[in-house]
Design a protein around this motif. Structure first.
Motif: not given
Lengths: 396, 334
Positions: A86, A90, A94, A111-112, A115, A119, A176, B154, B157, B160, B251-252, B254, B256, B258
């Motif tokens: 994740t 991110l 960016r 899915p992670s 997301e 974001s 989930a 969550g 996923v 969020l 700041t992120a 999200v 998850a 990991d």
């Protein structure tokens, strides 16, 4: 050129150049390439899926460029490894959006990852094109090129109850999306069709021994076992076959790659997907042929003489083609132009004709029932029609 | 109460500044000055990257405090970072709490988990690699819980829409959604954390940890309750890691599963090892440098980056087994 090297003469030239650029922005921009970001797992357990996605994106982009690009502008791919993390997704999203200036990113598998990319995309008003089937996620900055739950699981249950049997047992990865959305939709449709849920079991990622569960399944004596073991479907399918299980195995995780890897264990399995290698359209034959020629050395696996293709790959290919059409029809690469472009697109994709449903962040396309044949190819045995996507996952 | 104050004064009494410390302090001040001026030249993208790296540096400092001083290695330290991040995310998105409440929730849960597990392990005499491996197992369990307990976490996923931190104080308004403001926030907190840890550990308190780290039996014979000291340090390090994780979540946007996992736990050990264990300024700067280097190297080639990065780490470990800080030390001694 450092600041100290700017002489008056050079500065004059620079100023003229800048003024020219301001006067003819359109002409200047025509020469620039349009950048599209690839962000998927290129290392780790899903590297094969990620690389297939990257291959398909490269294939789509070179086809678009060979045909003259988009209004004279070439497409360029900037690729990054999501590392299945994740945080990395991110960081890389960016970089792609803010530093490289890509108009959209695609290629994610988890899915992670979707997301995390989303974001950042929402902050900079850009698009994420997610090339996988999913739980029915809706977002103004997202387009999923795979089926949502209501396009796959729900019509499939309806088809199964009238063609195979009414008693279903579910075995799925403990996620989930599986526990809540998949099982919930499946059970609701099963109730509506007068079927029964014989049981459901969930396994954490990394589980490799399904023996005890399969014994319980055999004792429950269902007509159908619906499996969604996402991390290792190959092991599951092999164990299912070696236990000599009678119920029909049905899964949304079916493709020629699994069929080839499980040897004869998959034969007779039924799947629900939006595309298979065998889909009989001109676009699909051209796509599979071009992929087989270009990526002949990528993997030794062949199905019916062609290099094995994953459904994720076709979805990435469709994502790139949709994006280029949307830029052309919308007349620009900013969010509003793309959105209006996506709203107008009708694409002859490998899987058949597709349109974008902007409100539901998914495509309108046919749901296909496939069956694994003894030669490990998958034949389409039923077409369930084009079902309008519905938001069943998180929104906004 | 008075006795406690006297004890604190003894425990945290500051000795004079040594020669080596002076060099470290000069480097720290110089680094702070350079970082403070960075927004004038850096792009939005680089500013955001550096801000995240500064928050991760707080996380690295929390491990350095524990591993560098007491020699107690935690192989699953991301567990606490992740708990902090999830605490913030659950509090703000599920419970509707403000970000301050989220910060406290994350820290409280991480500290409680560390205190409970640490009590049973440390008082039972579990040390060294046994302890390290057990913390790794805890982080794996937590990752699985985060992936499975979907109504709260969550699931796979994640969660969020974690909001940025916003508050007003003394007529000034701070908004974490603003790139420059959040950068300065992270810079301030990272250096403040370093300063506090440095001041605490150069005092007699740090010597106690050092004594336990070099020979626990001797320290116990001298009359220190070593299990209790280790438990306090472990709990404090967990709370600090959770603090970093909670800030990272804001700041992120999200979180998850990991963020609780093995990869991040490994990375933080690399940052501390490369910086130089027990030096605080080393791990802080190493986190910024390694984070930036891995971003750059992994963008060079999507197929070769793990090899390049691995080779770089091996090279550093071979050439500088005591971390980057040893460069200075060696030059001074020569």
């Amino acid at each position: 050129m450092g600041l100290s090297t700017i002489t008056r003469r050079r500065f004059g030239g620079l100023a003229v150049g800048l003024a020219g650029a301001a006067a003819f922005p359109r002409a200047l921009r025509a020469a620039e390439a349009i950048r599209i970001g690839f962000l998927g797992p290129l290392s780790g357990a899903l590297a094969f899926v990620g690389q297939t996605n990257q291959n398909c994106l490269d294939l789509a982009v070179s086809e678009i460029n060979e045909a003259g690009g988009i209004a004279g502008r070439m497409l360029e791919v900037i690729a990054e490894d999501s590392q299945m993390s994740t945080k990395t997704t991110l960081d890389k999203a960016r970089k792609l959006f803010q530093s490289d200036g890509v108009v959209a990113v695609t290629g994610m598998v988890l899915p992670s990852e979707r997301e995390a990319a989303l974001s950042i995309a929402a902050q900079v008003k850009r698009y994420v094109l997610f090339p996988n089937f999913d739980e029915g996620r809706c977002h103004p900055n997202l387009i999923c090129t795979g089926l949502s739950i209501n396009q796959s699981t729900v019509p499939m249950v309806r088809w199964l109850t009238s063609n195979v049997g009414k008693k279903i047992y579910v075995i799925a990865s403990d996620l989930a999306t599986n526990r809540q959305i998949m099982l919930g939709s499946l059970k609701a449709e099963l109730d509506a069709q007068g079927g029964t849920l014989a049981g459901a079991q969930f396994f954490p990622f990394g589980a490799r021994d399904f023996g005890p569960a399969l014994q319980q399944v055999a004792a429950a004596n269902p007509d159908i076992v619906w499996h969604a073991i996402g991390d290792d479907p190959i092991t599951f399918v092999k164990q299912y076959a070696s236990f000599g299980m009678k119920p029909q195995l049905v899964t949304p995780l079916v493709h020629e790659s699994i069929a080839a890897a499980t040897e004869d264990a998959s034969v007779g399995n039924i799947g629900v997907e939006s595309s298979y290698m065998s889909v009989d359209t001109e676009a699909n034959r051209a796509f599979i042929d071009a992929y087989s020629r270009r990526f002949a050395d990528f993997t030794p696996r062949r199905v019916r003489g062609k290099v094995v293709m994953l459904p994720h790959g076709e979805k990435t290919y469709v994502a790139a083609k949709l994006l280029s059409e949307a830029i052309r029809l919308g007349g620009g690469t900013d969010y509003d132009a793309l959105r209006s472009g996506f709203g107008k697109v009708t694409l002859a994709a490998p899987r058949g004709t597709v349109k974008v449903d902007l409100a539901a962040s998914h495509l309108v396309c046919d749901t296909l029932v496939g069956k694994v044949m003894p030669d490990r190819g998958i034949d389409v045995i039923a077409r369930l029609g084009a079902i309008a996507p519905v938001c069943t996952g998180a929104k906004g | 109460m008075a006795r406690l104050l006297v004890a604190c004064r003894l425990l945290f009494a500051q000795p004079g500044l040594g020669g080596r410390e002076r060099v470290g302090a000069q480097i720290a001040v110089a680094a702070f000055a350079v970082l403070a001026l960075y927004p004038a030249v850096g792009s939005d993208y680089h500013l955001a990257q550096l801000r995240d790296a500064l928050l991760l540096a707080i996380f690295a400092l929390s491990l350095d405090y524990l591993w560098g001083r007491t020699r107690m290695l935690v192989m699953g330290h991301a567990l606490f970072f992740g708990i902090g991040a999830y605490g913030m995310a659950i509090a703000t998105t599920r419970l509707g709490w403000p970000t301050g409440g989220g910060l406290l929730l994350g820290i409280a849960v991480a500290a409680s988990v560390a205190a409970a597990v640490g009590y049973f392990l440390l008082y039972a005499g579990v040390r060294l690699h046994f302890f390290a491996v057990l913390t790794m197992a805890m982080s794996l369990i937590a990752t699985q819980i985060a992936a499975s307990w979907s109504s709260v976490t969550g699931g796979d996923v994640g969660i969020l829409g974690v909001p940025p931190i916003e508050f007003s104080a003394f007529g000034l308004h701070y908004s974490g959604g603003d790139g420059t403001a959040s950068y300065y926030g992270a810079l301030f907190l990272a250096f403040l954390t370093m300063l506090v840890l440095w001041l605490a550990c150069r005092a007699p308190y740090g010597l106690i940890l050092e004594a336990i780290g070099s020979n626990e039996n001797r320290a116990r014979t001298l009359g220190f309750n070593t299990a209790r000291q280790l438990l306090i340090a472990f709990t404090a390090a967990a709370a600090l890691a959770a603090f970093a994780g909670a800030l990272f979540a804001t700041t992120a946007g999200v979180v998850a599963p990991d963020l609780l996992g093995t990869l991040l736990s490994t990375e933080v050990m690399i940052w501390v090892a490369i910086g130089g264990r027990g030096t605080f300024i080393g791990p802080l700067l190493a986190t910024l440098l390694v984070h930036e280097a891995s971003q750059t190297i992994s963008s060079l080639s999507t197929s070769l980056w793990p090899l390049l990065l691995g080779a770089l780490f091996l090279l550093i470990v071979f050439a500088l087994p005591d971390g980057l800080v040893s460069l200075l030390r060696r030059r001074k001694e020569a």
